[in-house]
Design an enzyme around this catalytic site. Sequence first.
Site, PDB file in Angstrom:
ATOM      1  N   GLU A   4       0.863  -1.091  -0.051  1.00  0.00           N
ATOM      2  CA  GLU A   4      -0.043   0.167   0.140  1.00  0.00           C
ATOM      3  C   GLU A   4       0.828   1.250   0.009  1.00  0.00           C
ATOM      4  OE1 GLU A   4      -2.116  -1.110   3.620  1.00  0.00           O
ATOM      5  OE2 GLU A   4      -0.880   0.635   4.650  1.00  0.00           O
TER       6      GLU A   4
ATOM      7  N   CYS B  43       3.482   8.732   0.644  1.00  0.00           N
ATOM      8  CA  CYS B  43       4.032   7.692   1.401  1.00  0.00           C
ATOM      9  C   CYS B  43       4.084   6.339   0.842  1.00  0.00           C
ATOM     10  CB  CYS B  43       3.357   7.592   2.645  1.00  0.00           C
ATOM     11  SG  CYS B  43       3.649   6.688   3.963  1.00  0.00           S
TER      12      CYS B  43
ATOM     13  N   CYS C 184       6.576  -6.909   7.252  1.00  0.00           N
ATOM     14  CA  CYS C 184       7.651  -6.009   8.268  1.00  0.00           C
ATOM     15  C   CYS C 184       7.989  -7.335   9.428  1.00  0.00           C
ATOM     16  CB  CYS C 184       7.103  -4.775   8.805  1.00  0.00           C
ATOM     17  SG  CYS C 184       8.459  -3.940   9.959  1.00  0.00           S
TER      18      CYS C 184
ATOM     19  N   CYS D  12       6.661  -4.013  16.095  1.00  0.00           N
ATOM     20  CA  CYS D  12       6.044  -2.982  16.810  1.00  0.00           C
ATOM     21  C   CYS D  12       4.509  -3.262  17.324  1.00  0.00           C
ATOM     22  CB  CYS D  12       6.256  -1.634  16.108  1.00  0.00           C
ATOM     23  SG  CYS D  12       7.837  -1.145  15.757  1.00  0.00           S
TER      24      CYS D  12
ATOM     25  N   CYS E 141       1.379  -1.614  15.569  1.00  0.00           N
ATOM     26  CA  CYS E 141       1.502  -1.409  13.954  1.00  0.00           C
ATOM     27  C   CYS E 141       1.004  -2.507  13.196  1.00  0.00           C
ATOM     28  CB  CYS E 141       2.851  -1.345  13.659  1.00  0.00           C
ATOM     29  SG  CYS E 141       3.070  -1.013  11.757  1.00  0.00           S
TER      30      CYS E 141
ATOM     31  N   CYS F 240      -0.382   2.601   8.847  1.00  0.00           N
ATOM     32  CA  CYS F 240       0.783   1.674   8.520  1.00  0.00           C
ATOM     33  C   CYS F 240      -0.129   0.309   8.329  1.00  0.00           C
ATOM     34  CB  CYS F 240       1.834   1.500   9.083  1.00  0.00           C
ATOM     35  SG  CYS F 240       2.972   2.782   8.599  1.00  0.00           S
TER      36      CYS F 240
HETATM   37  N1  SAH Z   1       9.367   0.960  10.064  1.00  0.00           N
HETATM   38  C1  SAH Z   1       9.625   2.457   9.837  1.00  0.00           C
HETATM   39  C2  SAH Z   1       8.599   3.027   9.053  1.00  0.00           C
HETATM   40  C3  SAH Z   1       7.370   2.542   9.010  1.00  0.00           C
HETATM   41  S1  SAH Z   1       6.134   3.043  10.078  1.00  0.00           S
HETATM   42  C4  SAH Z   1       9.533   3.003  11.300  1.00  0.00           C
HETATM   43  O1  SAH Z   1       9.587   2.300  12.350  1.00  0.00           O
HETATM   44  O2  SAH Z   1       9.729   4.225  11.283  1.00  0.00           O
HETATM   45  C5  SAH Z   1       5.754   4.808  10.343  1.00  0.00           C
HETATM   46  C6  SAH Z   1       5.683   5.503  11.517  1.00  0.00           C
HETATM   47  O3  SAH Z   1       4.145   5.164  11.831  1.00  0.00           O
HETATM   48  C7  SAH Z   1       6.399   4.937  12.472  1.00  0.00           C
HETATM   49  O4  SAH Z   1       6.526   5.864  13.456  1.00  0.00           O
HETATM   50  C8  SAH Z   1       5.217   3.949  13.330  1.00  0.00           C
HETATM   51  O5  SAH Z   1       5.704   3.843  14.379  1.00  0.00           O
HETATM   52  C9  SAH Z   1       4.299   4.681  13.262  1.00  0.00           C
HETATM   53  N2  SAH Z   1       2.880   3.873  13.282  1.00  0.00           N
HETATM   54  C10 SAH Z   1       2.883   2.433  13.021  1.00  0.00           C
HETATM   55  N3  SAH Z   1       1.471   2.121  13.303  1.00  0.00           N
HETATM   56  C11 SAH Z   1       1.193   3.009  13.684  1.00  0.00           C
HETATM   57  C12 SAH Z   1      -0.440   3.289  14.512  1.00  0.00           C
HETATM   58  N4  SAH Z   1      -1.195   2.268  14.543  1.00  0.00           N
HETATM   59  N5  SAH Z   1      -0.624   4.425  15.090  1.00  0.00           N
HETATM   60  C13 SAH Z   1       0.253   5.517  15.022  1.00  0.00           C
HETATM   61  N6  SAH Z   1       1.472   5.323  14.548  1.00  0.00           N
HETATM   62  C14 SAH Z   1       1.910   4.158  13.994  1.00  0.00           C
END
Ligand code: SAH
Length: 347
Positions: free
Chosen positions: A93, A106, A113, A117, A120, A334
């Site tokens: 996406e 974006c 991944c 986290c 996410c 994400c």
């Molecule tokens: N892997 C990279 C880039 C992808 S995520 C990273 O960790 O930075 C892009 C951003 O969105 C990251 O800061 C991630 O922690 C955040 N993110 C992911 N899922 C989220 C969610 N459900 N709510 C808020 N931020 C989120």
Amino acid sequence: MEKIDIKSLDYQELVAEVEKIGEKSFRGKQIYEWLHQKAVMNFDEMTNLSKVLREKLKDNFYIARIQMLEKLDSKDGCTTKFLFALQDGSVIESVLMKYKHGNSVCISSQVGCRMGCNFCASTLGGLERNLSVSEMLGQIYAIQNMKGERVSNVVVMGTGEPLDNYDNLVKFIRMLTDEHGYNISQRNITVSTCGLVEKIYKLAKEKLQITLAISLHAPNDEVRKTLMPVANKYSIEEIMDACKEYYKITGRRISFEYSLVKGVNDSGEFAKELGNLLRRKNCHVNLIPVNPIKERNYRDSDTNFVKNFKLILEEFGINVTIRREMGRDIDAACGQLRKRYMDSSKI
Ligand code: SAH
């Protein structure tokens, strides 16, 4: 003979490949422009090349296919989410955000991944594979073709950990900013990482003028470990040292992302701790109210907590913005749209 993914070749490589099949080097320049300026998706559109040459190209190369499966416009009027199928059937996406100052896209850097986290959606199914250079570029080109408008900013903040796909990421940045090609300014590119320390040092040495964003999400290791498994590998102190080096070499101010999760990392105490950590550092903090995913119980912080968090950081002299909650109605967090698609196609 296996065909070459022509859109993953940089300018020099393309010219060399074209010479290898007995053509003059200026043909390489023409082809590069077709692929990266005019963003054509097949060889027959390259109308200043003879039919014979186009056939020869088809015999030796392929243009990686990227096909739109779904397009969702948010009610906010400025966010559109795209679901793309790649040549091998993988689904990724990308998001287009229209701002006053231009179009920002974006992109995803991996299929899935492996960083894990907790909040996410991208990581729920693990990592399938890295994206190739052409697949990263392809997301931008496909969106520009669809919109008929140029993309001015790129953020590598979609699915995947960009520094976990390091070589392709760096080649992608160099090609996207090459004057022979799409020619975006490096300053208009942001790469977001969960903080792979060795790779931050390596990236600093590339001397790119891109913005590095670090997903911090906590002011100390203890809280960070509850949200991000990668915190077990690298401490915040190590990340800060790497950021210092990145700033020293590139002169680029670091951005820190902090997703506010209700009752987990959003108290005034944590804001003060973060303030102490980042004071007098040349940086920027982006607060993101967490976008809840159905697989987890996390909730987003109340508005007054978000505002209070911002105020406290500002008292420390830190530059803070609250990310607008764009596109929540279209699963813009994400990996949410991809996850929904994968779940429904399993049925
Ligand atoms: N892997 C990279 C880039 C992808 S995520 C990273 O960790 O930075 C892009 C951003 O969105 C990251 O800061 C991630 O922690 C955040 N993110 C992911 N899922 C989220 C969610 N459900 N709510 C808020 N931020 C989120």
